[in-house]
Write a protein that holds these residues in place. Structure first.
Motif: not given
Lengths: 352, 392, 352, 392
Positions: B288, B292, B295, B323, B327, C269, C298
């Protein structure tokens, strides 16, 4: 159901609150003088035979006051282990009750993660006793202990527990502070020779006692976490009420209000879980395991989120070691990991 | 549309990659890999290495001693350096006050201060926050009163990173009390050895000393040390804050952190004696995170393309900060989770030794809580975005 | 890198926006007239040979306008499957390009969850062809299809694909509307006899073609989700600006502002993930799979959270079928499940 | 301290359990188990069964036809009924207007309305919300103008659950325009067949008709139908809202939902052909939900103990609403996730059949989004708690 405290319990609670306000003077000697060290030890073994509720009250108070004393280990876990192993007659228990003798539980190993029932540390028979080889990597409060209760595997199926004095031959100890400021030790056993009566209870039969002792200690840690969470929630509410930004108190910002509400919800849920674990310690094994592991799993999550929010809402002050908030947050994070993290306890709950 | 770089950019990447592979001494590289903090000497040595290569200031224009690179080049450069575990060029002279000076400073200020920044000889720190002026910077109280050719400065600054290493501080101070609080703020350059400057260490929850409090007690600062016009400091401060929030290449460091964590999980014991990497829950959480991070990498490229096309950095730069901070917090948290109780030992007593890397993992985890606080909290960033997208 | 649209692409985008505003008049015939049905089909097969970017543009527009047309299935998945199976010369492709012939992909089975490569539906050889037995439980837009591309297992190792006309003997079809309002069908094959040339490509060799076709369709669905998310974000912002409560617009409440910010972050995103999936469709297999599965995994999460927030922030209006917001939210939830949910795609990403 | 019930309470539990095991017809029980909606006839039939047993109104005092049970007894009752898949006694007469009438109504109103509520013969609905008055109820515009012995009511009400089944509505209306908006609101009891009352169905996103809009066009309502004093309606409304948010026994229904979901996972195909129950990720998420439901159960007991000790329901009742709504949303979501694309078919066309239970799972999932909206949104609940704990 009934969640009210008896008069005696209320007095104990007040007494713990006074003690915890003492800060650094909140010493082991005082705890012994107040007879708390005896509270979880059966009367037959020289203790007060108190219930899990008294332990909960003490631990919640210690958590609230950020008192770094190994009450859960030394006064709950170790005595339970001894009595459950049928060693309730041992004089050590009286010493532990009076606070003059301290024990530490040496169960954790780097290789076995959170599994307490399958130690790799090896105990071999010798003609007049036992010989231990292996490493216990994380022994809370090991430096202050007079003796260690060490889990080991022998030829038998299940785990065994040995009593090892701190000055046993071939026992090396390294001490350190953990990130939450609590002391812990690493023990290395190299051909450590022990007499025959160092084995506590039956060989290979210590599993149920270890489980129960850890469950009691875990429930106690849940109560400590609850106390710390409540303290952080109150401190954060106070900070929001008093700290001014952009011409108004932080409490005026709805986003921060709702964060505080989430802290409140977390505290309330943690209280429910703590009560569940505490009041189910005497239940049959499966029900007890499910209650304690559900509580620990959830409190590990809730405690961490309260810790994070408290730091965040205190802003830079939350990052400073000089303020209590950061230290209390670290203790909460540490409690989340002790005796199994959330993953471990969810698994244990599901398998029970 | 394409995600890839141009052939010229790819050639540039090769050039950087080659340099990055051998630029940093092994010890330095190891420390970066393990998340250990560099010493000031190491930071300075690294800046010298970069200067020797002609890359002292990757983000500066050529006329002031920078590389004159495009944004894409800078991005490629930062990615490759991070991938090779090279340190960041961490001092605030380079990233913050240098750009202010070549943009708003006078000729004398540039001549005097830029060379020391490029060579690493002069270390700067940033004096913005005060106890009662954190997110609400306009509430700052430190004041400078004109006295002949000097200002006399009184007040204090707090949360000053590396102040104890610094030779100079650039500080926002109040030079008059206007109705609009933002006016009347000026920027002064103050030598740290000036009389009346006291640095007090602040220990953070990672038990580290990186930030400080600075007391300013009748400190005399020549008027020539004021940047730009009196009362215009707020604008320079905002210029800096925007830069601080700007498009960093932190996402490459995030990717490295995920890779290192994955390595760690392969060796860490999990339930049932198998490595943690084979634990379905742990492995899935790492996946996961990896997704991310990917992304975020694409988002950084998108923002970069917009900036190159001449758009103003807008809500999207706040987004990158939110973000990447989030993270980073989750990755460092997971690194500590992976250790379990083995991750808890922090300070060895007597002659004890800690498991290698254990304390760094915890230190990074704890310090990383600050990424949603310092330099504009996550809440402030969200306010900024809300204003822009709602047109409030 | 370069994320700008060419002039032609910008025109396409504008055209899709106009089309989508047509609402219920946004028909298949119009899409065919605009030549979109041909866009993903190679020129050699009678199509326009457009790139994945054109598909993305169309799908984003359809998502934004909540147009319920099976473009991803009929114009991307099925044509890709045919061409990748080496059947690019088939006249069906020209029919599909012109929009006069529609195909549907029959891959999903109740027993195999999201695994497209191990169908249980059985294709047995017979002297002059094949015989199919089994059930395809979820065939998007099956009712409107002239023929089905059906995955099946034969004696060989890998999956095979068969072309089955809608009126094939022994084929029963049940039609239904899904919770997002899109039509789908269940197909039951009972001794369905097919000629030898019903087998597309090599027996047991359809795996790579199925993977690529699904990846292209999945990337297209990501773009549709992106369009729907953006539309919900804009509608919600507008709602917050205009709806009054407690004497001020909802937009005045900081908690709601930050929720909208989270929707914005999710949209951004999702855009990055959609671009990643789209621009990596031509990469080698592993890179393509990682890009597409990362994106789908996602976006399934992000789409759901945007859907929930949009409903929540619209309050009771969000619960009403008459408003677009609830329907768009349902479509987002459905997209999250189509061709594999977040769990499935995280696993696929990790194993690639 | 103890978590357990007293021996008397345990004996009572046995009594309820025995009744619950055979009270509901099988078809009704199956519908409840599958999360299917009951018809009005079924609800009424169920109420008759309860009345025959003497348990028509478990929450009412004995003098008004209730059971006079303690809170613990009510809790035990609700738990056991839920555990046995008995329906809820769902009509609003019993839970809402009945208590208002026996608390604030006059003798004539009690005599006239309570019997019909107890027997299930008269179905009530609640007219509070309006298009411009949702969370901000005090903004309501529906007004009642006095004309002789009648009020003439004009306006509209929205989000009225089961209005199309109802014989009566209790509505909040504006009887004067005061400076403080809460004043000037009165509560009227209006027959649904009164001239000028129009019910318009509202379809919700689960494609169901449960809620309605009601138009009130010159509806004449006798003044005798006003509950309590003119202008005092806001207080009765708040009384009801607090009840709506009060300690429900929904947590037992949550536990049942988790159990049903676990059953489902044992049969649902997961990755690699094994049942979903053996999928580590899915199983772990279900465990997480189960643990949180257990926590809520204990919290309910705690709140119950506080209420029995005479404490006012405070922030904790908002807490119960927030938590149970959130858990219900996650459980119903997971039930749909478990189905994958098999959960998507919703409306059969022609003579198609759907997999059993599929549409109910989706319907419950979608409708459950409303649990954080209706009856005081999750945001409003958080505002309420914030005010209380911050003392704002």
């Amino acid at each position: 159901m009934d969640f009210s405290l008896t008069t005696e319990q209320q007095m104990l609670s007040d007494s713990v609150a006074r003690f915890a306000r003492g800060g650094t003077e909140a010493s082991w000697a005082t705890m012994a003088a107040l007879c708390w060290t005896a509270i979880a030890i059966p009367e037959a073994s020289g203790g007060l035979g108190g219930s899990a509720v008294e332990v909960m009250i003490i631990m919640e108070g210690l958590g609230r006051g950020l008192v770094a004393q190994p009450f859960a280990e030394s006064c709950v876990l170790c005595p339970t282990l001894l009595t459950e192993l049928g060693e309730g007659h041992r004089p050590e228990l009286q010493g532990m009750a009076s606070g003059t003798l301290r024990a530490a539980f040496a169960g954790a190993e780097a290789e076995t993660r959170f599994d307490p029932l399958n130690p790799r540390l090896r105990a071999g028979r010798r003609p007049d006793g036992w010989i231990l080889d292996g490493v216990k990597s994380f022994v809370p409060d090991g430096a202050a202990a007079d003796h260690f209760l060490v889990t080991a595997r022998t030829g038998s199926e299940g785990p065994s527990v040995f009593r090892v004095p701190r000055d046993a031959p071939g026992l090396e100890r390294e001490d350190f502070l953990c990130f939450d400021g609590h002391p812990a030790s690493r023990l290395r056993f190299t051909g450590t020779a022990l007499p025959a009566d160092a084995l506590l209870g039956a060989e290979g039969g210590a599993g149920p006692a270890i489980e129960l002792a850890l469950d009691r200690a875990t429930a106690a840690l849940c109560a400590e976490a609850l106390g710390a969470m409540e303290a952080l929630r109150e401190a954060t509410a106070e900070h929001l009420r008093t700290r001014q930004q952009f011409g108004q108190p932080l409490a005026g910002f709805q986003v921060l209000q709702h964060r505080l509400v989430d802290m409140f919800l977390a505290c309330e849920e943690a209280r429910s879980m703590t009560l569940l674990a505490t009041l189910r310690l005497e239940a049959e094994r499966r029900e007890r395991i499910r209650a304690v592991s559900a509580a620990k799993a959830r409190i590990a999550q809730l405690a961490r989120s309260v810790a994070y929010q408290a730091i965040q809402l205190h802003g830079a002050m939350g990052m400073c070691e000089e303020f209590t908030v950061g230290r209390q947050a670290k203790r909460l994070i540490a409690i989340g990991m002790l005796y199994g993290d959330a993953d471990h306890h969810r698994r244990r709950f599901a398998c029970a | 549309m394409r995600l890839d770089f141009t052939p010229e950019e790819l050639a540039f990447r090769e050039e950087v990659r080659e340099f990055a592979a051998r630029a940093a001494p092994d010890a330095m590289r190891r420390k970066v890999r393990d998340g250990e903090e560099l010493t000031k000497d190491e930071f300075v040595a690294w800046q010298r290495i970069m200067q020797a290569r002609g890359w002292a200031a990757p983000s500066w224009p050529r006329e002031h001693g920078g590389t004159g690179w495009t944004l894409s080049q800078r991005h490629i450069f930062e990615e490759e350096m991070a991938a090779a575990d090279c340190p960041q060029q961490a001092h605030f002279g380079l990233s913050l006050i240098g750009p202010v000076l070549y943009t708003f400073g006078d000729e004398e200020q540039r001549r005097r201060h830029l060379p020391g920044i490029l060579s690493g000889d002069v270390w700067w720190c940033q004096g913005y926050s005060e106890r009662q002026a954190g997110s609400d910077l306009a509430a700052l109280q430190t004041h400078a009163v004109r006295d002949g050719d000097d200002y006399v400065v009184n007040g204090h600054k707090i949360w000053v990173t590396y102040a104890h290493w610094a030779d100079m501080i650039f500080a926002l101070v109040r030079t008059s009390r206007e109705e609009k609080r933002q006016r009347g703020i000026s920027m002064l350059l103050i030598p740290m050895d000036a009389k009346g400057v006291t640095v007090r260490p602040i220990e953070t929850i990672d038990r580290n000393h990186q930030i400080n409090e600075i007391l300013l007690d009748d400190v005399r600062v020549p008027v020539a040390n004021r940047v730009g016009a009196e009362g215009a400091g707020w604008g320079y401060g905002k210029f800096l804050l925007a830069r601080e929030r700007g498009v960093g290449a932190t996402q490459r460091r995030l990717r490295r952190a995920v890779e290192r964590l994955r390595d760690r999980l392969r060796r860490a014991p999990g339930p049932d004696g198998r490595p943690l990497a084979e634990d379905a829950l742990f492995a899935d959480r790492l996946t996961q995170l990896e997704i991310e991070v990917i992304g975020l990498e694409v988002t950084v490229l998108r923002v970069l393309a917009e900036l190159e096309a001449g758009h103003e950095p807008d809500a999207r730069s706040s987004m990158l900060k939110i973000r990447s901070a989030e993270l980073l917090q989750r990755i460092t948290e997971m690194a500590v989770e992976a250790g379990g109780t083995e991750a808890m030992p922090f300070v060895p007593l007597d002659d004890a030794t800690l498991p290698p890397g254990a304390a760094h993992a915890v230190r990074n985890y704890l310090y990383t809580r600050a990424t949603t606080i310092f330099g504009g909290s996550a809440e402030i960033q969200r306010n900024v975005i809300a204003r822009q997208i709602l047109g409030l």
